[in-house]
Structures are given as C-alpha cells and as structure tokens.
Write an enzyme that holds these catalytic residues in place. Structure first.
Site, PDB file in Angstrom:
ATOM      1  N   LEU A  55      32.101 -27.608 -31.738  1.00 16.32           N
ATOM      2  CA  LEU A  55      31.492 -26.435 -31.106  1.00 16.32           C
ATOM      3  C   LEU A  55      30.427 -25.946 -32.089  1.00 16.32           C
ATOM      4  CD1 LEU A  55      31.611 -24.307 -28.736  1.00 16.32           C
ATOM      5  CD2 LEU A  55      32.993 -22.920 -30.277  1.00 16.32           C
ATOM      6  N   ALA A  56      29.197 -26.393 -31.850  1.00 16.07           N
ATOM      7  CA  ALA A  56      28.109 -26.078 -32.777  1.00 16.07           C
ATOM      8  C   ALA A  56      27.532 -24.709 -32.441  1.00 16.07           C
ATOM      9  CB  ALA A  56      27.029 -27.150 -32.685  1.00 16.07           C
ATOM     10  N   HIS A  57      27.515 -23.811 -33.432  1.00 16.26           N
ATOM     11  CA  HIS A  57      26.955 -22.487 -33.177  1.00 16.26           C
ATOM     12  C   HIS A  57      26.644 -21.780 -34.484  1.00 16.26           C
ATOM     13  CE1 HIS A  57      31.213 -21.772 -33.810  1.00 16.26           C
ATOM     14  NE2 HIS A  57      30.986 -20.479 -33.994  1.00 16.26           N
ATOM     15  N   ALA A  58      25.766 -20.802 -34.402  1.00 14.41           N
ATOM     16  CA  ALA A  58      25.519 -19.907 -35.529  1.00 14.41           C
ATOM     17  C   ALA A  58      25.589 -18.498 -34.952  1.00 14.41           C
ATOM     18  CB  ALA A  58      24.175 -20.210 -36.175  1.00 14.41           C
TER      19      ALA A  58
END
Lengths: 94, 150
Positions: free
Chosen positions: B64-67
């Site tokens: 789950l790629a996020h910033a």
C-alpha cells in the site's frame, strides 16, 4: 483501556489495522478505545497497548506501554492471539 | 466508493518492472498523468520506504504505497497495478510483491470508506488471488464492484 495502532504515516495501514483490531475486540466481546496515529505522534499519546508492524518494531521500543508487533495487518488470527497474550500479561479479563 | 477510485483508467495489469522503485513509480505515474498528485508525492513515497523501511508491504505480496496529503496530493485517488514478475521490497515476511495499490489521500478522513472496502477485499484470499492473477481489467473490476456497495 486504550489501544494505539501506529504506522509510518498514520493514515493508511494503521487505519486498516485499527479496523481489524476492532473486529477482533468485538469477537472477544471486549471494549477498548482504539485509535491510530503516525509514529512521531505515537510518542505523545498514552496508551495501554501499542500495535505496529514488524518493520517499525525498533522504533516502538521507547514507548511506555505494552507493545505488540505484527507480521501482517490483515491476519485476524495473529492479531487475536497477540491481543489475548497482551491481556493476560496486563491482567485484563476477557 | 472503491469503484469510483479504482476504475479502469487506474488499473494496469502484468507490468514488467526492474526493481521496487520502478514498481512504485509505475503506480504513481497513473495518478501523475491524471493530475491527481505532484511529482513530489512520488518522491515522498520512495523516501518513506528508504527512511521507514518496507512497512508499506502490508501483507504477503501486497504494497500500500502512500505518503501524506501535504506531500503533494491534489485529488483523492488510487491506482492498482499487478506485476508480471514478483519484486522484493526488502520485507522479510511479505516479499515478494505482486500487487501495488497506490493511495493519495487529501486528508485523514475522506479516503477511509474506500480504504475499508479495500481491506475487506484484500482479506478475502479467493478474491485477492483473482486480482493478482487477472488477465483482464474486467476480472479486477468485477471484484472491486463487489466490495463497493455501501
């Protein structure tokens, strides 16, 4: 009792984990206040139990409370086992 | 809700990527091209991986790629890609990665309904496997629709 779920950003994985912790608590018929936050904020939030994933484990050791380290945030059995373990060690009836 | 975000334009299947950075950029590029995020958001995700470790590999095979919203999110959005060849992200337990979901949240609340639908999907092993092995977007969209009922 308060449980704080932590992740790096405090808005993705920790929320998913919070949902699953709530599912497990419901199944165990236990009431607890569950919140999620990012790692930096976690240090300022007092909780009885802190939960994070393995990758963040070494950043959790400075927290004042029982720390649960998970391998997967979507494995309900793991969450359940480790929560039960925590309750036993903290002398909480369930 | 989930199907509003993960529509056919936000899905790419069986992509060939060289390494984890390349894989992250493939996911963010979909959102970048649609003007949902800035280039800075992509860099923030990569920096998060470098500084915090592979915690965004949330389960076996899944990233789950996020910033954070302030790192360059213009619009609440998500993309989904599957990798032709699984890639290691340095996660002892959850490598290799086959599915990357990129999340761009505008605040700490608006995305939660879609995210909760997504996690229900990821926790159903059968449906998850259909997505991971899907050859067509229709297969993926059918599953996503199933979890988008509110």
């Amino acid at each position: 009792m308060k449980i704080l779920v932590c992740c790096g950003n405090g808005l993705g994985s920790s929320f998913m984990l919070e949902m699953n912790v709530n599912k497990v608590l419901k199944e165990l018929n236990l009431k607890a206040e569950v919140e999620h936050s990012d790692l930096a904020s976690a240090k300022a939030i007092k909780a009885d139990i802190y939960i994070a994933t393995k990758d963040l484990a070494n950043q959790m050791i400075s927290l004042d409370g029982y720390v649960i380290i998970l391998n997967s945030i979507i494995n309900l059995n793991e969450i359940k086992e480790k929560l039960i373990d925590a309750f036993k060690k903290l002398d909480i009836d369930f | 809700m989930l199907n509003d975000l993960l529509n056919k334009d936000r899905i790419m299947l069986n992509i060939v990527c060289e390494n984890w950075e390349d894989a992250i950029k493939t996911g963010t590029k979909i959102l970048l091209n649609d003007n949902c995020i800035t280039k800075n958001y992509e860099e923030a995700i990569i920096n998060n991986f470098k500084s915090l470790g592979p915690y965004m590999v949330i389960a076996p095979g899944i990233v789950l790629a996020h910033a954070r919203p302030e790192n360059g999110v213009k619009k609440l959005s998500m993309s989904l890609i599957t990798l032709k060849n699984p890639i290691n992200f340095g996660s002892e337990l959850n490598d290799p990665v086959k599915l990357i979901i990129t999340l761009a949240a505008i605040d700490s609340k608006t995305h939660l309904e879609a995210l909760s639908q997504l996690i229900n999907l990821l926790m159903n092993t059968n449906d998850l496997n259909i997505i991971i092995n899907a050859k067509s977007k229709e297969e993926v969209l059918n599953i996503i629709n199933k979890y988008s009922i509110t």
